[in-house]
Design a protein around this motif. Structure first.
Motif, PDB file in Angstrom:
ATOM      1  N   ASN A  34       0.849  -1.199   0.000  1.00 58.77           N
ATOM      2  CA  ASN A  34       0.000   0.000   0.000  1.00 58.77           C
ATOM      3  C   ASN A  34       0.881   1.245   0.000  1.00 58.77           C
ATOM      4  OD1 ASN A  34      -1.730   2.192   0.735  1.00 58.77           O
ATOM      5  ND2 ASN A  34      -3.214   0.717   1.503  1.00 58.77           N
ATOM      6  N   THR A  36      -0.484   4.361  -0.777  1.00 59.18           N
ATOM      7  CA  THR A  36      -1.483   5.404  -1.022  1.00 59.18           C
ATOM      8  C   THR A  36      -1.246   6.679  -0.218  1.00 59.18           C
ATOM      9  OG1 THR A  36      -2.943   4.422   0.652  1.00 59.18           O
ATOM     10  CG2 THR A  36      -3.270   3.749  -1.638  1.00 59.18           C
ATOM     11  N   ARG A  37      -0.733   6.562   1.009  1.00 63.59           N
ATOM     12  CA  ARG A  37      -0.595   7.738   1.866  1.00 63.59           C
ATOM     13  C   ARG A  37       0.845   7.901   2.323  1.00 63.59           C
ATOM     14  NH1 ARG A  37      -4.952  10.439   0.625  1.00 63.59           N
ATOM     15  NH2 ARG A  37      -3.754  11.998   1.758  1.00 63.59           N
ATOM     16  N   TYR A 140      -2.063  18.952  -2.679  1.00 66.21           N
ATOM     17  CA  TYR A 140      -2.436  18.048  -1.591  1.00 66.21           C
ATOM     18  C   TYR A 140      -3.935  17.779  -1.636  1.00 66.21           C
ATOM     19  CZ  TYR A 140      -2.782  16.411   3.310  1.00 66.21           C
ATOM     20  OH  TYR A 140      -3.025  15.690   4.451  1.00 66.21           O
ATOM     21  N   ASP A 141      -4.318  16.530  -1.816  1.00 65.04           N
ATOM     22  CA  ASP A 141      -5.724  16.182  -2.002  1.00 65.04           C
ATOM     23  C   ASP A 141      -6.592  16.535  -0.801  1.00 65.04           C
ATOM     24  OD1 ASP A 141      -4.326  14.176  -0.621  1.00 65.04           O
ATOM     25  OD2 ASP A 141      -5.544  12.542  -1.414  1.00 65.04           O
ATOM     26  N   ARG A 142      -6.038  16.460   0.396  1.00 63.79           N
ATOM     27  CA  ARG A 142      -6.862  16.757   1.576  1.00 63.79           C
ATOM     28  C   ARG A 142      -7.160  18.255   1.698  1.00 63.79           C
ATOM     29  NH1 ARG A 142      -7.775  12.276   4.618  1.00 63.79           N
ATOM     30  NH2 ARG A 142      -6.235  10.584   4.561  1.00 63.79           N
ATOM     31  N   THR A 376      -2.121   5.989  -4.700  1.00 64.48           N
ATOM     32  CA  THR A 376      -3.091   7.068  -4.600  1.00 64.48           C
ATOM     33  C   THR A 376      -3.840   7.174  -5.919  1.00 64.48           C
ATOM     34  OG1 THR A 376      -1.608   8.268  -3.125  1.00 64.48           O
ATOM     35  CG2 THR A 376      -3.378   9.532  -4.139  1.00 64.48           C
ATOM     36  N   ALA A 380      -5.991  12.471  -7.924  1.00 66.39           N
ATOM     37  CA  ALA A 380      -6.104  12.958  -6.546  1.00 66.39           C
ATOM     38  C   ALA A 380      -5.352  14.267  -6.296  1.00 66.39           C
ATOM     39  CB  ALA A 380      -5.622  11.887  -5.568  1.00 66.39           C
ATOM     40  N   ARG A 394       1.109  10.089  -7.714  1.00 68.19           N
ATOM     41  CA  ARG A 394       1.861  10.346  -6.486  1.00 68.19           C
ATOM     42  C   ARG A 394       2.339   9.028  -5.889  1.00 68.19           C
ATOM     43  NH1 ARG A 394      -0.876  12.965  -1.179  1.00 68.19           N
ATOM     44  NH2 ARG A 394      -1.489  10.810  -0.839  1.00 68.19           N
TER      45      ARG A 394
END
Length: 429
Positions: A34, A36-37, A140-142, A376, A380, A394
């Protein structure tokens, strides 16, 4: 090694056949990685376990000023924590408010307050016909999720090697009073790893916004996250530059220890002008009596000062630097000679931003997932999850072990090659 762009259709077809066999072999491995983050690995989190050795039932949990950290009070944080976090932002401790474990929560609350109550007496955004935010992309997606949640219109601002396209930023900020803010990750930007140049920071400070309630949301998330201690980027302090330009009310700065100590149990902070700070504390006083002072106390006793922070972050770098370097090495071997992608080798931060051939990102991410590598979502790093070129991916190398990251990078390279060949073959039909 030949560039794919120079291959004949027959050569591309043969390459595709070989890559499909390699991909089938990869799927037989049943991988499960993973990426993703941008999460610290367990080894990184272990670096801070000693912080809990300095506290026990016998601890006298009082600040330098004598405040009992177990009780109510200190809405803006204890002095020691304000001093420490001021070091992250290169400002004075009088400009700091210390919050809970996540700077993202501060950003959300700051937008929510502007929506409901306005900024320094201006009209609440919820009463306005239109509110816009500028969004450097890829970003930054957030950040984008917050503004999208509140129904704020987001405007893409292309990133350059020096930071956001400041000609466009100046045009929009200085000429449109519906533009109320801009998201910024100024040092080792998420995801490209770009640090804003001195000129860019000074141009931000010199903005003349058409809207009196325009603010720069300066998320200095990677202020101390250098990969190379002797070759690190230096960011000009935005609050000091705004003070020089007489625009000190125009910026909110954010930072945290999320990737310094514990991602789920750190402290965060916000830096701002005196007027902004008074306004913020007035609203916060209704929301809370104060954040976790015991956590602030333990962090300041453990990290002590910025010298302590830098020594601690050097240990982080020793763990994650090889992971970044192995990704760079494999991409340099497998992708660069074939002319099917590009990236910036970052000097810090938590990500590598890969630019695939146009129209390939979603297919590469899907192919990687099929091979057992979760990335990700393509798109995103753009508002509304829409990458106009479908090219940006990313990569987050920090969490897997080094051997796992090397394997994941090789699988990713295979996916990029396979999708790129398929794309080129479809063009020649």
């Amino acid at each position: 090694m030949k560039s794919y762009l120079q291959m004949t259709r027959e050569e591309l077809a043969e390459e595709k056949k070989e890559l499909e066999k390699e991909f089938a072999d990869i799927k037989e491995l049943s991988l499960d990685f993973n990426l993703t983050r941008g999460k610290p690995s367990p080894r990184q989190l272990d670096l801070s376990m000693g912080m809990y050795d300095i506290i026990s039932s016998a601890s006298i949990l009082r600040t330098e000023a004598g405040t009992d950290c177990r009780n109510y009070g200190s809405l803006d944080g204890i002095d020691e924590a304000k001093r420490l976090m001021a070091g992250f932002m290169d400002c004075s401790q009088e400009q700091v408010i210390v919050h809970g474990n996540a700077s993202l929560s501060i950003m959300y609350d700051t937008i929510a307050r502007a929506m409901l109550h306005g900024v320094l007496g201006s009209a609440p955004w919820c009463r306005l016909d239109k509110v816009k935010f500028l969004c450097p992309v890829p970003g930054y997606d957030r950040h984008f999720a917050i503004t999208q949640y509140f129904g704020i219109e987001m405007v893409n601002i292309p990133m350059t090697a020096k930071g956001p396209d400041m000609d466009l930023v100046e045009q929009l900020v200085n000429g449109d009073d519906t533009v109320k803010g801009i998201w910024c990750v100024p040092k080792y930007s998420n995801p490209q790893g770009i640090t804003y140049s001195d000129e860019t920071v000074r141009r931000f400070a010199a903005l003349k916004p058409a809207a009196e309630d325009f603010r720069i949301y300066w998320d200095n998330a990677y202020a101390v996250h250098d990969l190379y201690g002797n070759d690190r980027d230096v960011l000009l302090p935005i609050m000091r530059e705004c003070e020089k330009a007489g625009s000190e009310d125009m910026v909110y700065e954010f930072c945290s220890t999320s990737k310094v100590t514990f991602s789920g149990a750190g402290i965060s902070a916000m830096g701002m002008s005196e007027r902004n700070r008074e306004d913020m504390l007035k609203q916060m006083s209704v929301q809370t009596i104060g954040h976790d002072k015991i956590k602030q106390w333990t962090h300041t006793r453990y990290l002590k000062d910025m010298d302590g922070v830098r020594a601690h972050m050097a240990k982080h770098a020793e763990i994650i630097r090889p992971k970044f370097e192995v990704v760079h090495k494999i991409l340099s071997e497998e992708i660069r000679p074939r002319a099917i992608g590009s990236w910036i080798k970052p000097k810090g931060g938590y990500f590598i931003c890969f630019e695939a051939m146009e129209g390939c990102a979603r297919a590469i991410v899907a192919k990687a997932k099929e091979a057992g590598i979760e990335l990700t979502a393509a798109g995103a790093p753009f508002p509304y999850g829409v990458d106009p070129r479908d090219a940006t991916i990313r990569l987050a190398p920090t969490f897997p072990d080094l051997d796992e990251m090397e394997q994941a990078a090789r699988v990713f390279a295979c996916c990029v090659r396979l999708v790129s060949v398929e794309k080129l073959l479809s063009r020649s039909e």
